[in-house]
Design a protein around this motif. Structure first.
Motif: not given
Length: 477
Positions: A368-395
């Motif tokens: 966020r500070s060096r490359f992309e000001p819009r980049f969100p905070h990433v906590w471990p559970h956000r990875c789980r949400h990301t997996f969910s969205m990508r997997t369902l879209e693939y399905l």
């Protein structure tokens, strides 16, 4: 009021005939004067709460982390009521007045006391469960909550329910996006590797353990595991890498000892993410742990020395035990035969590494500070949400079905291929995430992102299930 946690260690010296039935680690509330009753017939409120807590494992809350959350919610409510001269089991009028004041305190009181709407809703749900139990057990005749009738429609079946009016309104799911967009996912993966957005080395960053961080980060994104699950995984529990790259997901068992509620499940991972884990295990991790003299701190308990490990278990202090039976606290005390911790990820010196929330936060801050000001905070559970969205879209778009068809005549898991081609996408995702109901799974998803895939829903599922997906995502039948 004191919050402590039960341990049966040394119970033989307590002058009791049998080991207490209280579960290990169960929260216990104790009044400041260390008394639970004021006489044979005058049991204090804290003792009643303790009885409710002890029944949680058999009442739909088997996870120890949930016990603590429940205990803290009731404790804070009791302490607030006591400050205002209201008892936990007072009259309905006084309880409702206390709840009104408590809601204002948590919404606009001192900064450190304020709750977000979701946290407030969680506390109200816990207190509602407690008061319903207390009324059923005749400890009280009143509760502070008012409900309205509601009717939910799911899979063509109506269900009557009640809505607690004390819960604050929260934003709709599409307002609070909790997952990473595909381009942000790639930025995050490159950040864990110490790379700039164009793939070149980030010369302004001098981090360490990049192979470890990238391997575990990719693993979290590819499996949807919870923080506790991927943190306390053991090297011997990582599946073997297929002999050839494959587009079909690779089953990844998640041991019961580290899952929420100790419920075994199988998720899946990609060939690329699994290959990254194996590269880390065979090179960087092996070099870090070789000859390590690490031992767990004394405050953790006795070291658990491992010998003769295999995929199912090993000798722990001379006794054969399966990995699946080990809790996170036990796993971090394991010492490998060649030295160092037995956890999947280790730090310099061979000790266990568990600070993944810090790694992810620092990586997202740097992006966020060096490359992309819009980049969100990433906590471990956000990875789980990301997996969910990508997997369902693939399905729903048939990605996995097409991949399965390409390898259906090859040496692949026939059961998994059948599962990919026949099962309802939402039910597949429910099983991968380890949810008890698809209603919980739906909270991970954003209807906007899948609107464009509506024409694929009839292909992905049929009949009533397809209709449910179409209704959920706001699509025309």
């Amino acid at each position: 009021m004191i919050l402590t946690f039960f341990s049966s260690r040394g119970w033989e010296s307590w002058d009791v005939e049998h080991r207490p039935l209280i579960p290990e680690g169960m929260p216990v509330l104790v009044d400041d004067d260390l008394r639970f009753e004021d006489g044979p017939a005058a049991v204090r409120s804290a003792a009643v709460v303790n009885r409710w807590l002890r029944e949680l494992p058999a009442s739909g809350a088997p996870a120890p982390s949930s016990w603590e959350n429940y205990a803290r919610a009731v404790k804070e409510w009791m302490e607030f009521l006591a400050e205002h001269g209201v008892g936990l089991f007072d009259s309905r009028e006084r309880l409702k007045a206390g709840l009104s004041r408590y809601a204002e305190h948590r919404a606009a009181g001192p900064l450190k006391a304020r709750f977000a709407a979701t946290t407030w809703g969680q506390h109200m749900s816990i207190l509602s469960l407690f008061y319903r139990w207390a009324m059923a057990e005749d400890y009280t005749a009143a509760e502070p909550f008012t409900y309205r009738a509601a009717r939910a429609l799911f899979a063509g079946t109506g269900r009557e329910g009640k809505v607690n009016l004390a819960v604050r309104r929260t934003p709709k799911p599409h307002v609070t996006v909790k997952y990473l967009e595909p381009d942000f996912t790639e930025l995050f993966r490159k950040g864990l590797r110490g790379l700039a957005p164009d793939g070149s080395q980030d010369t302004g960053f001098h981090g360490r353990e990049l192979t470890r961080n990238s391997a575990v980060g990719d693993h979290a994104l590819a499996t949807g595991m919870r923080l506790q699950e991927f943190t306390y995984l053991l090297p011997w529990e990582v599946p073997a890498l297929p002999p050839e790259p494959t587009a079909v997901p690779i089953p990844f068992p998640v041991p019961a000892g580290i899952t929420k509620g100790r419920k075994f499940r199988t998720t899946w991972t990609s060939y690329e993410a699994l290959a990254g884990l194996h590269d880390y295990l065979e090179l960087d991790r092996a070099a870090t742990t070789e000859g390590s003299a690490w031992r767990p701190p004394r405050r953790w308990g006795e070291p658990l020395m491992v010998t003769a490990p295999d995929a199912r278990g090993g000798l722990i202090n001379g006794v054969r035990r399966p990995w699946a039976s080990l809790t996170p606290a036990e796993r971090r005390r394991l010492v490998a035969p060649e030295g160092g911790s037995c956890l999947l990820a280790v730090k310099n010196g061979g000790g266990p590494f568990t600070a993944w929330a810090t790694v992810f936060e620092r990586t997202s801050d740097r992006i966020r500070s060096r490359f992309e000001p819009r980049f969100p905070h990433v906590w471990p559970h956000r990875c789980r949400h990301t997996f969910s969205m990508r997997t369902l879209e693939y399905l729903v778009t048939g990605h996995y079905r097409q991949a399965a068809n390409l390898v259906k005549h090859a040496d692949a898991d026939a059961a998994l291929i059948f599962y990919l081609t026949k099962a309802d996408p939402l039910l597949v995702l429910r099983d991968l995430l380890g949810h008890s109901t698809v209603l919980t799974t739906e909270k991970y998803l954003d209807p906007r992102e899948l609107h464009q895939t509506g024409e694929n829903l009839q292909v992905a599922s049929s009949g009533r299930r397809a209709g449910r997906l179409q209704r959920y995502y706001g699509l025309a039948a």
